[in-house]
Design a protein around this motif. Structure first.
Motif, short mmCIF file in Angstrom:
data_model
loop_
_atom_site.label_atom_id
_atom_site.label_comp_id
_atom_site.label_asym_id
_atom_site.label_seq_id
_atom_site.Cartn_x
_atom_site.Cartn_y
_atom_site.Cartn_z
N UNK A 198 29.05 54.50 26.83
CA UNK A 198 28.73 54.16 28.42
C UNK A 198 28.61 52.75 28.63
N UNK A 199 28.20 51.91 27.53
CA UNK A 199 27.83 50.81 27.62
C UNK A 199 29.25 50.05 27.81
N UNK A 200 29.96 50.35 26.97
CA UNK A 200 31.45 49.86 26.98
C UNK A 200 32.13 50.11 28.11
N UNK A 201 32.04 51.62 28.90
CA UNK A 201 32.52 51.52 30.01
C UNK A 201 32.11 50.61 31.04
N UNK A 202 30.81 50.37 31.27
CA UNK A 202 30.11 49.53 32.07
C UNK A 202 30.48 48.01 31.82
N UNK A 203 30.81 47.80 30.68
CA UNK A 203 31.32 46.23 30.31
C UNK A 203 32.63 46.07 31.00
N UNK A 204 33.70 47.15 30.73
CA UNK A 204 34.92 47.00 31.20
C UNK A 204 34.67 46.84 32.67
N UNK A 205 34.25 47.63 33.59
CA UNK A 205 33.93 47.73 34.84
C UNK A 205 33.34 46.44 35.33
N UNK A 206 32.63 45.51 34.50
CA UNK A 206 32.14 44.41 34.68
C UNK A 206 33.42 43.35 34.77
N UNK A 207 33.97 43.36 33.97
CA UNK A 207 35.16 42.49 33.78
C UNK A 207 36.46 43.04 34.62
N UNK A 208 36.58 44.04 34.85
CA UNK A 208 37.45 44.41 35.84
C UNK A 208 37.26 45.57 36.70
N UNK A 209 36.31 45.18 37.95
CA UNK A 209 35.90 46.05 38.88
C UNK A 209 37.11 46.67 39.44
N UNK A 210 36.79 47.91 39.85
CA UNK A 210 38.11 48.85 40.47
C UNK A 210 38.35 48.30 41.77
N UNK A 211 37.05 48.17 42.64
CA UNK A 211 37.36 47.23 43.90
C UNK A 211 36.64 45.93 43.78
N UNK A 212 37.78 44.99 43.83
CA UNK A 212 37.32 43.72 43.46
C UNK A 212 36.45 42.95 44.51
N UNK A 213 36.49 43.47 45.89
CA UNK A 213 35.77 42.71 46.79
C UNK A 213 35.35 43.77 48.23
#
Length: 573
Positions: free
Chosen positions: A431-446
């Protein structure tokens, strides 16, 4: 006898005699010619009068035409003057608005814009866009204006303290980018505002209760299994393949089951289902329209081949949704409570919508229901597909973290091939790895909001009502003043003790506040299920020659795709 005959003939020649037909005709001709000779002067007079009348008519017509042309030229002149007046008036209004905007933004320093193009020329429509935005954030204290042409300016926010001011409010979405989506999803929860948004949010919230989400885990596992079975061909070749198209079909398959209880087989028959193809086309065409400036014009887009394709796909999607709602409404005519349905089968999103009632026992109209189903389809498959694709990419690039996740998953699942609801809480490191990937590459960038009143930020600076404020989720997640070594993949950032030290608005992949993503638990569950099942079956390997060129669209995408290689676990060396 001869003398008598001669006399008789002479008498006959001198006296009156009866004419034969031929002679009578010749006589008639002579009379006609005589009459015509007598009438000739009259006819000449008549023809002369007729010629004079014709000449007079022509003169009158010519005169009228000349007068009309003169009047028309005057009309052209008047029309041209009116057009010039309108253009001058519009320009005067725009320049007055620009002057007011400049005055309102005096406190916000930013990169100097071009007088006509603003900062548009700075964005090359390539992988440097987001990097440039982050660099500007570092130079201008994470809050600065970006100009799109000479008249439109957006305040770009890249700091959680400033983002908090906007996200904790109920300010509506900006009507620029989101208007392209409205033609398909209608006035659903994503774009609605005011009392309508409050009512719909309250009616839809029960649809995302954990009791409703529990059965979806099995459906998500089935869809993931289908995708992983298809990957066998790539595992045997050791060749890189593009992730996003596979993951996108998988999330679409999953959400069709959860929204409609519809088993579409779109992963194996992706091009044959008309509705699946329509949803796919609509997502692509809305994204295309957003990034192609001429298509911002409704008229140009309508006349274009892409506009025709959009209308065709939209009609298919809307007709399908309306038909599904109609059939489900008929099927549930005898059912009075959701509990009666839940005793027979799992509840899907459509069941929740059909039974939703407000305090006045009023439900959603057919139009509102269609809008919410289409919103769920749009938001639920494309954003999750983007997030999942980059999660798997990050794990491929960080094999040491991938291996920790795999061991955790093996312990949680034991010999089970699929995930169950109870397993979701047993994989904290994953789950932490999933969140870290979402931090680096947020699906909605803005995220963009339009202020309805004056907004005061934490440092006392203000923006007036009517301002467009853009929250750069990507910029906040890469803010070096918030995240140490922001470009490094480090899942330990999400240990509870580290999370407690940060602002809750430092990590906002699903937005935050009252307008946060209502389906975030649904999305997180699907990401956990797919990640766990993938790591249990395959080793993910990075392809260093094909790094993603990320670019902001409606969802975060890569210009060249997202490529990895995979190996079956029993083939690991």
């Amino acid at each position: 006898m001869k003398q008598v005959w001669k006399r008789s003939r002479h008498q006959t020649s001198r006296g009156p005699r009866i004419r034969g037909p031929k002679e009578d005709h010749q006589g008639g001709n002579r009379a006609t010619l005589l009459g015509r000779a007598e009438e000739s002067p009259k006819r000449e007079v008549f023809l002369q009068g007729e010629a004079e009348d014709t000449c007079t008519c022509k003169m009158k017509l010519t005169k009228a035409l000349a007068e009309f042309q003169l009047g028309w030229s005057h009309m052209h002149y008047v029309f041209a003057v009116l057009c010039l007046f309108v253009v001058v008036y519009k320009l005067a209004v725009l320049f007055a608005k620009r002057k007011e905007t400049l005055r309102n933004l005096e406190a916000f320093w930013g990169p100097p814009p071009h007088w006509l193009f603003g900062h548009v020329l700075e964005f090359k429509q390539d992988e440097t866009e987001l990097e440039k935005e982050v660099k500007w954030g570092q130079e201008y204290s994470y809050v600065f204006p970006i100009w799109f042409g000479p008249f439109l300016s957006i305040i770009n926010i890249q700091h959680p303290d400033y983002a908090k001011t906007i996200l904790t409010s109920s300010e509506p979405k900006d009507d620029f980018a989101y208007r392209f989506i409205k033609g398909w999803i209608g006035n659903g929860l994503l774009v609605s505002e005011g009392q309508k948004w409050f009512r719909h949010r309250r009616l839809l919230t029960p649809g995302f209760h954990y009791d409703v989400l529990k059965p979806y885990v099995k459906l998500m596992s089935e869809s993931a299994q289908t995708m992983l079975d298809k990957w066998e061909s790539y595992a045997s070749t050791n060749e890189p393949f593009e992730l996003f198209k596979h993951v996108s079909l998988m999330t679409l398959d999953s959400i069709m089951k959860c929204a409609f209880s519809c088993y579409s087989n779109c992963q194996t028959e992706g091009g044959t289902n008309a509705y699946i193809k329509a949803v796919y086309d609509l997502s692509f065409l809305i994204d295309l329209r957003l990034r192609m400036f001429p298509y911002h014009s409704d008229l140009l887009f309508h006349l274009s081949p892409h506009g025709f394709r959009y209308r065709k796909a939209r009609q298919v999607a809307l007709s399908h949704t309306e038909e599904v709602i109609r059939k489900r409404r008929e099927a549930l005519r005898e059912e009075k409570e959701l509990g009666q349905i839940q005793a027979k089968r799992y509840l899907d999103f459509l069941d929740i919508l059909l039974f939703a009632r407000d305090e006045n026992q009023q439900g959603l109209s057919d139009e509102d229901m269609r809008a919410e189903v289409d919103t769920f389809m749009f938001e639920g498959h494309d954003t999750t597909a983007s997030g999942l694709s980059f999660i798997l990419y990050c794990l491929a690039c960080n094999p040491e973290h991938q291996e920790i996740c795999r061991k955790e998953i093996m312990e949680a699942l034991h010999d089970k091939e699929t995930m169950e609801w109870e397993d979701l809480s047993k994989i904290p490191y994953t789950t932490m790895c999933i969140k870290e990937a979402l931090r680096l590459y947020p699906p909605v960038p803005g995220i963009a909001r339009k202020t309805t009143k004056t907004v005061t930020f934490c440092d006392g600076r203000t923006v007036p009502a009517g301002s467009v404020v853009g929250i750069s989720v990507y910029g906040i997640h890469r803010n070096a003043s918030v995240w140490e070594n922001p470009n490094v993949f480090d899942p330990l950032r999400f240990l509870p003790e580290n999370v407690a030290k940060r602002s809750p608005h430092a990590f906002v992949p699903f937005s935050a506040g009252p307008r946060n993503c209502i389906g975030q638990n649904f999305a997180m569950n699907e990401m956990k299920v797919v990640t766990a099942m993938t790591l249990k079956r395959y080793q993910l390997i990075a392809e260093p020659t094909m790094k993603p060129k990320i670019i902001p669209r409606l969802v975060l995408r890569s210009l060249n795709g997202i490529h990895i290689k995979i190996k079956p676990l029993d083939a690991e060396s």
